[in-house]
Design a protein around this motif. Structure first.
Motif, PDB file in Angstrom:
ATOM      1  N   GLY A 143      -9.163  -0.946  -5.597  1.00  0.00           N
ATOM      2  CA  GLY A 143      -8.025  -1.817  -5.346  1.00  0.00           C
ATOM      3  C   GLY A 143      -7.960  -3.119  -6.128  1.00  0.00           C
ATOM      4  N   ILE A 146      -5.006  -3.321 -10.553  1.00  0.00           N
ATOM      5  CA  ILE A 146      -3.953  -2.338 -10.324  1.00  0.00           C
ATOM      6  C   ILE A 146      -3.485  -1.684 -11.615  1.00  0.00           C
ATOM      7  CG2 ILE A 146      -3.197  -3.306  -8.128  1.00  0.00           C
ATOM      8  CD1 ILE A 146      -0.760  -4.396  -9.627  1.00  0.00           C
ATOM      9  N   PHE A 228      -4.611   0.676  -8.239  1.00  0.00           N
ATOM     10  CA  PHE A 228      -3.402   0.994  -7.472  1.00  0.00           C
ATOM     11  C   PHE A 228      -3.567   2.352  -6.792  1.00  0.00           C
ATOM     12  CE2 PHE A 228       0.827   2.671  -6.702  1.00  0.00           C
ATOM     13  CZ  PHE A 228       1.476   1.583  -6.144  1.00  0.00           C
ATOM     14  N   THR A 229      -3.906   3.361  -7.593  1.00  0.00           N
ATOM     15  CA  THR A 229      -4.082   4.707  -7.050  1.00  0.00           C
ATOM     16  C   THR A 229      -5.266   4.731  -6.073  1.00  0.00           C
ATOM     17  OG1 THR A 229      -3.322   5.497  -9.205  1.00  0.00           O
ATOM     18  CG2 THR A 229      -4.214   7.134  -7.707  1.00  0.00           C
ATOM     19  N   ASN A 231      -6.263   2.341  -4.137  1.00  0.00           N
ATOM     20  CA  ASN A 231      -5.794   1.792  -2.868  1.00  0.00           C
ATOM     21  C   ASN A 231      -5.024   2.847  -2.076  1.00  0.00           C
ATOM     22  OD1 ASN A 231      -3.249   0.640  -1.411  1.00  0.00           O
ATOM     23  ND2 ASN A 231      -4.737  -1.010  -1.297  1.00  0.00           N
ATOM     24  N   ILE A 232      -4.123   3.560  -2.746  1.00  0.00           N
ATOM     25  CA  ILE A 232      -3.312   4.576  -2.062  1.00  0.00           C
ATOM     26  C   ILE A 232      -4.230   5.661  -1.470  1.00  0.00           C
ATOM     27  CG2 ILE A 232      -1.517   6.354  -2.344  1.00  0.00           C
ATOM     28  CD1 ILE A 232      -0.442   3.445  -2.651  1.00  0.00           C
TER      29      ILE A 232
END
Lengths: 343, 343
Positions: A143, A146, A228-229, A231-232
């Motif tokens: 995270g 990003i 980013f990914t 975190n998702i």
């Protein structure tokens, strides 16, 4: 060995960091430095009838602290008197050997890059989180950054491999690249480039692309992705597990019969639930920095803080950073002009 | 009303598509056209002692079909004689009103863009999947377009809102933007731009950024994202749910006592499991095309195919496409030069 703890970071600060520090003092041999509001820290110990009288414990007083709402750069700008900022400076100046905070992740990432500094040749430090899986899987980056490039993903793979080997004792850790399919042709330009780089590096054990649905089954030890990914993925695993466990609890508590039925299963369910509890593995290390920094979960309780201390001790003892430095020297990367520390 | 079904698409083709078509014939009033190997189709019916003698049923024979390994563009190049290609052409030529396939997703997306064509003004068609959540949440894009721009995300939001309103009867569907935090400042340039566009469009009910951990709790009705991130989210929810349910099953089957204990909970567990089964909601519509195309899950059984037929009928009856055309006319987007159909 001196572990610096941000007493003011996290959802349950200062109480839980202070209690965790006192527990760690009992279990481990390390010295602990609490950075935070001394009056409040002493009140907590008093309230719990715990003694602060220990020559391995010291307090560095400050009333200022970083909140969850503060901007990442506040740690070096408006709030350089905060517990996080002071702790990071102490680490940088050699007044401690590791820093632990359950506070604002963005601020810790930016602050540690700027105050503690990255290892020479490392383009970005990353936050690595252990995923709740069949076996521990290190998600890097989970995270912090990003947007990254393939060279940075490559460094994440190298650092993650070293960490899993040293901290978890995994021999030749399997490195996977998170992607939207297992075929080598999958992904955007970023994944395609990273795939080539990882395939070409025989110092790591690259096992190819990994789909999100395989992750809980523990198909790799190090899972590489952008922040980013990451975190998702991390949040959707956490959210789905928490949602499902709640639904299952709902089934048990429906009536007297289901409540009774649940008894022989209780221990197993509890165990399963705790396997999805990130705090079991301590905190998330920030890899790529010249000193050990550990991000404890925002909702850390005393046990999680104590576990983070154990993790910090092992981080120092296993010389993870020395190994990252050695590997980085072996495979140097040109540092590009746009690589800035604070994102 | 004529529904065209790709008899050769999916993991259990042609058997399950054929059985599903025969079930749908009994339940619904529509005509069905099966595209596939006539000999095999008739053998399946015979084997199951089912009659093919129905004036609402016809077969268009072809022996060629798209495999899961075929490249997306094979549907218009090497394999224009495949069941998928023929089915899409029949739809484009008005010989049917909707097309259903459980076959290769990439080929269906590329083929439908190129053969059926998009609605004028729509930059990209997207695959929209209903997420297994507390309440149905439409994830758009769930995997078709791995790279998109903010204008495309905006169109996904509009199309998804119309679909949830017409197909699921949701009044004023709540639109969320999948992001790495709820604050408006979160995400990459893509999310920041999309956030502004969605906020500025008062024809949709934009509720802001949605974190992955909130998704299973059903905090929005339409969840907008690019196809790469959508794939990661969808697959990680599926993977985590499947992993957890397996673990729980393991707890039950441990010994005689736990097996007995599980009995009163059995129905509830089964129900919970099926709530995470995508086939309950039929298939995933491809939105943005000038005709209804539905992607049934690769592992579709006869029931899933039958449900997809029901969904196709509703898709046609509720005039979703007319509504998308009207909305697109109202808020025209310049079609950029690089917008190509086949990705």
């Amino acid at each position: 060995m001196k572990i610096i703890i941000d007493a003011m970071g996290g959802d349950f600060a200062p109480e839980q960091p202070v209690l965790g520090a006192l527990e760690a003092l009992k279990e481990y041999d390390a010295e602990i430095i609490l950075v935070g509001d001394e009056t409040k820290i002493r009140e907590i110990a008093e309230h719990h009838q715990l003694s602060m009288d220990n020559e391995r414990l010291s307090i560095v007083h400050t009333e200022e602290f970083i909140t969850m709402e503060d901007a990442p750069l506040s740690v070096i700008r408006q709030k350089h008197g905060s517990s996080m900022s002071i702790g990071l400076r102490m680490l940088a100046e050699g007044k401690g050997d590791a820093f632990i905070s359950a506070g604002n992740t963005g601020a810790l990432h930016a602050g540690s890059s700027l105050i503690v500094r990255r290892i020479k040749g490392i383009k970005r430090s990353a936050i690595a989180s252990v995923l709740p899986c069949a076996n521990p899987t290190l998600l890097i980056d989970s995270g912090a950054n990003i947007e990254v490039d393939a060279a940075q993903l490559h460094q994440f793979a190298v650092m993650g491999s070293i960490y899993m080997n040293k901290q978890f004792g995994v021999e030749d850790p399997r490195v996977g690249l998170l992607n939207n399919g297992t075929e080598s042709t999958k992904g955007t330009k970023l994944q395609l480039e990273a795939y080539d780089r990882l395939t070409g590096d025989d110092t790591i054990n690259f096992v190819g692309n990994v789909e999100a649905k395989q992750v809980p089954y523990g198909v790799c030890d190090v899972l590489v992705t952008d922040g980013f990914t990451g975190n998702i993925l991390l949040k959707s695993i956490e959210g789905t597990a928490s949602y499902l466990m709640k639904q299952i609890k709902g089934l048990y508590t429906r009536n007297a019969l289901t409540k009774l039925s649940a008894l022989p299963l209780k221990d197993g369910i509890k165990q399963l639930k705790s396997s999805f509890d990130a705090s079991e593995y301590g905190g998330a290390p920030l890899l790529g920095l010249s000193k050990p920094v550990i991000k404890a979960h925002g909702s850390s309780d005393a046990t999680a803080i104590k576990n983070a201390v154990r993790q910090a001790i092992r981080f120092i003892n296993t010389e993870i950073i020395v190994e990252i430095v050695l590997q980085t020297v072996k495979t140097p990367e040109p540092v590009s002009a746009e690589t800035t520390a604070a994102e």
